[in-house]
Design an enzyme around this catalytic site. Structure first.
Site, short mmCIF file in Angstrom:
data_model
loop_
_atom_site.label_atom_id
_atom_site.label_comp_id
_atom_site.label_asym_id
_atom_site.label_seq_id
_atom_site.Cartn_x
_atom_site.Cartn_y
_atom_site.Cartn_z
N GLN A 102 -2.00 -7.56 -5.73
CA GLN A 102 -2.91 -8.16 -4.56
C GLN A 102 -3.72 -9.19 -5.39
O GLN A 102 -3.89 -9.36 -6.31
CB GLN A 102 -3.52 -7.08 -4.05
N THR A 131 -5.80 -1.33 -7.64
CA THR A 131 -4.89 -0.28 -8.31
C THR A 131 -3.88 -0.23 -6.96
O THR A 131 -3.55 1.05 -6.34
CB THR A 131 -5.70 1.15 -8.50
N HIS A 132 -3.33 -1.25 -6.45
CA HIS A 132 -2.43 -1.44 -5.44
C HIS A 132 -1.30 -2.09 -5.93
O HIS A 132 -1.06 -3.12 -5.69
CB HIS A 132 -3.00 -1.90 -4.30
N ASN A 133 -0.70 -1.33 -7.05
CA ASN A 133 0.41 -1.80 -7.60
C ASN A 133 1.91 -1.48 -6.77
O ASN A 133 1.98 -0.14 -6.54
CB ASN A 133 0.65 -1.35 -9.07
#
Lengths: 589, 237
Positions: free
Chosen positions: A347, A515-517
């Site tokens: 992101q 932590t938006h992988n």
């Protein structure tokens, strides 16, 4: 040496949100299910007050997260560079232990926009094919928003989301998000109580003609009993939410909802400290026979045979296991062939700070998802023609805590130490409003995951290698939308305004961003271009299903957990109603 | 404050070379020049027993911390607030020894985007970096860091923080960033870790600590100061 265990119907790798949902849904269907989790079990005593209110232990030393001394990944910006290990956590914080990252998340639970599900078609139709940059791998999702709606609903009611609907069955609702896709009914709980920052953001964005709404929260605005009979407590606005477990059971988490619900079924068993090293395949490579794992308590190695293997090991862990096990063809960016590791997205996140001499925010009164957001610049809710990029962002003010090691700000120009720094810190700690821009990220040809040729983990296996950089599209998005957020902050009339600092390449793995992988095992219509079909079933090994955001063809401007939960319920439904009747590929090519 | 260095006190006490400080014996102290003893921080110094830092490192770290957090009308100095003890305990413990870090080689130099790439655990980085900074101070200023004039020390700190100081083998900014973060932790972490003495870090900003049932307060005190005696983990244990 290796102990071969009795065959089960289903083995699940990873016990976070997706593993917990699968455990519940498939054990309810009468299947024998084993859930393997590499980390530790959770006990009630672990998150009790006062011990849990320890910022150093949980938010600085990262107690609940993945231990990179045992397994990590390597990173480089471009294929021409040498990838080096992520030696400490930084940019993102994957979970470990029963409940996974669902233990220490903030609870922001969005639905993706209907546009997100048909992104390529939408862009081509509205802006023309030539609008899409050359290396952007833009794709439609293989399932529509309307198809997922009942599963979003199921996740939101299981998790007791506090929020305000914006569109119920096509009717726009005052106070909700007017841009959202139609939903069948209202959220199960009303929104959280607003903070001063929330009220100021609401007032200013309304004045500017935008459409603020409360951030949908897995923090309970009131005591709640979910459809499984699980009781959740009322949020206390303690300000220790993300990075921490909740002592009040007021934040929906797998270890207090779907996992205990699954454990009521005697045909489900949960094994913590079980590190899966490989999915075992039959000699023809077209069928999984189970998984191998190592007990991290004893070092013993086990083989768990199973008819169905479900990967629920966080997006990055899923892709790593697929690469280690030879499931599907690894992606090669040069020839643009292969699918596993393709479409890794992140992101494009920025922060804007505003300082008000005459305001008291009490930042330590907060909840993980407390805050207000606008969707006016997300997805395709605005005309992208003049701005020349694809994607958007949620722009929000969050009141998630005022923990003093990490959550302090001073106006620009303040020295970093000494009496002047101390004066500024003492004055502004309680007078700062922070806004965030959570920008989407499109798949790009040279952003991908594969195995590292040099570095190995504690099990002697190659680390995964991440090649990732921000693109021109990302820089244009961040420049535009960080300016929008900065202008909102300015319109509030602060004493001092923080700097306008859009993200620019190169991406750095050091500072925390999100932590938006997502991506790496993307779902699609075409087996030549995607690793999974629309039911998140491997095209190549049809008794392997792969949950999580690794299936996202692109990353949106929302927190992904709502969509991850919906996709998991959707896939569980397909397994129960379609796959079990006729095990094999659910779609034929 | 006295211009007497901690090193001198310990030398007077006859404990040079011992890694932990030993309370200054009254008889020895009396033998020392009177003015030094009277305004020297003997009582405070004797209360600080270090596990990790050696004598020279103690002199450095106390000067370093007190440059960042000086005694003034807002608070006592960082050392008096336990920040150096906090750092010492962290370096002596699992974190300092590299727990939860991936430290396997090879260790080629990376780009700044790739982050920390030294083969050193934090404790080893501190030890090497302090030696390198002291070597620089001796070479350029002819004295150890703790004996520099405040302006000289400020110059060193700025050069460490922006990476312009070239240290032998150790990247200055990597060390500074770690040490700076540790100082902030020592000021603001729960007092059970040895710093934030009397919760002075929390009092500085008005953080109420671990008592945090704010479901009613968030409305009652919206926009209004919430003034309470801060409580730490030990207060509720």
């Amino acid at each position: 040496m290796t102990t071969k265990l009795k065959e089960v119907d289903v083995v699940i790798v990873g016990m976070g949100w997706t593993g917990g949902i699968m455990a519940k849904e498939l054990s309810d269907a009468g299947l024998t299910v084993v859930g393997l989790e590499r980390g530790a079990p959770r006990s009630d005593a672990g998150f009790s007050v006062p011990m849990i209110r320890d910022e150093l232990r949980y938010a600085v030393r990262n107690e609940l997260f993945m231990d990179v001394s045992r397994d990590t990944l390597t990173f480089r910006n471009r294929p021409a560079e040498r990838a080096l290990p992520m030696r400490k956590l930084g940019s993102f914080l994957p979970g470990e232990g029963v409940g996974g990252a669902g233990v220490h998340w903030n609870g922001q639970t969005y639905r993706l926009s209907p546009h997100d599900h048909a992104l390529r078609s939408r862009v081509e139709e509205r802006y023309g094919k030539s609008f899409i940059p050359q290396d952007m791998q833009l794709a439609d999702w293989p399932m529509s928003y309307a198809e997922l709606e009942p599963f979003y609903d199921k996740f939101e009611y299981m998790a007791g989301i506090s929020g305000k609907a914006g569109n119920i069955a096509g009717r726009i609702q005052e106070g909700g998000n007017p841009f959202e896709g139609p939903r069948a009914r209202e959220y199960p709980n009303p929104p959280l109580k607003p903070s001063l920052a929330s009220e100021m953001f609401t007032e200013t964005t309304k004045k500017l003609g935008y459409h603020p709404f409360p951030r949908p929260a897995a923090n309970m605005s009131r005591p709640y009993t979910n459809p499984d009979g699980i009781k959740l407590g009322e949020c206390q606005y303690c300000g220790f939410c993300e990075n921490f477990g909740c002592e009040a059971n007021a934040k929906a988490s797998p270890h207090i909802t779907v996992i205990p619900a699954a454990l009521r079924n005697r045909n489900f068993s949960l094994k913590p400290h079980a590190w899966v090293t490989r999915v075992n395949l039959a000699p023809d490579g077209k069928r999984a026979t189970g998984v191998s794992y190592t007990s991290v308590l004893t070092g013993e190695e086990f083989e768990q045979p199973a008819n169905l293997v479900i990967l629920c090991a966080y997006g990055l862990g899923n892709v790593h296991l697929m690469l280690l096990s030879g499931i599907g063809k690894p992606y090669d960016p040069v020839s643009d062939t292969g699918t596993v590791g393709k479409g890794y997205c992140y992101q494009v996140a920025t922060v804007v700070q505003a300082f008000f001499d005459d305001r008291i925010f009490n930042p330590f009164m907060g909840a993980g998802s407390l805050g207000v957001v606008i969707d006016d610049f997300n997805g395709d809710n605005f005309d992208h023609g003049p701005v020349g990029y694809i994607g958007g962002a949620s722009i929000y003010s969050a009141s998630l805590g005022g923990r003093p090691i990490n959550q302090r700000a001073v106006p620009p120009g303040t020295p970093r130490w000494g009496t002047e720094w101390k004066k500024a810190t003492a004055h502004w700690y309680n007078r700062t409003l922070q806004m965030s821009v959570q920008g989407s990220n499109m798949a790009s040809r040279y952003n991908y995951l594969d195995l590292d040729p040099t570095y190995r983990n504690a099990f002697g296996l190659p680390l995964m290698r991440m090649t990732y950089n921000f693109t021109d599209n990302d820089e244009k998005l961040s420049a535009h939308l960080t300016t929008v957020a900065h202008d909102i902050a300015r319109a509030m009339g602060p004493t001092h305004l923080g700097p306008r600092t859009p993200r620019r390449a190169p991406y750095s793995i050091v500072p925390y961003q999100s932590t938006h992988n997502t991506g790496g095992a993307i779902a699609g219509h075409d087996p030549g271009k995607s690793a999974l079909n629309r039911y998140l079933q491997s095209w190549d090994v049809p008794n392997v299903f792969v949950m999580g955001a690794s299936a996202f063809p692109h990353n949106s401007g929302y927190n992904p957990t709502g969509a991850v939960g919906a996709l998991t319920y959707w896939a569980a439904d397909a397994i129960r109603t379609k796959y079990l009747k006729d095990p094999g590929p659910l779609l034929h090519t | 404050m006295a211009d007497i260095a901690r090193r001198d006190l310990l030398t007077m006490a006859g404990v040079v070379g011992v890694g932990v400080a030993i309370p200054v014996a009254p008889a020895t102290a009396e033998a020392a020049p009177k003015d030094k003893v009277q305004d020297g921080p003997a009582a405070n110094a004797s209360a600080r027993c270090y596990q990790f830092f050696d004598l020279n490192e103690v002199a450095f770290i106390e000067a370093f911390v007190d440059h960042l957090i000086p005694a003034d009308e807002l608070s006592p100095s960082g050392t008096e607030l336990g920040v150096t003890i906090y750092i010492d305990r962290q370096l002596a413990g699992a974190w300092g020894r590299g727990a939860r870090m991936y430290l396997l080689g090879p260790w080629p130099a990376g780009t700044s985007q790739q982050g920390y790439q030294l083969p050193l655990a934090p404790a080893d980085l501190y030890r090497s970096a302090i030696r390198a900074v002291e070597a620089h101070c001796e070479a350029v200023h002819g004295g150890s860091f703790d004996r520099l004039q405040p302006a000289q020390r400020q110059q060193i700190m700025l050069a460490l923080s922006d990476g312009s100081l070239r240290l032998q083998q150790i990247p200055a900014q990597v060390f500074f960033d770690m040490a700076y973060a540790n100082v902030m932790e020592g000021l603001f972490a729960d007092p059970i870790y040895g710093g934030n003495k009397d919760k002075r870090g929390w009092r500085l900003v008005g953080f109420p600590g671990v008592m945090a049932a704010h479901a009613e307060n968030i409305e009652r005190f919206r926009g209004e100061p919430y003034l309470v005696e801060p409580l730490g983990i030990a207060d509720l244990s």
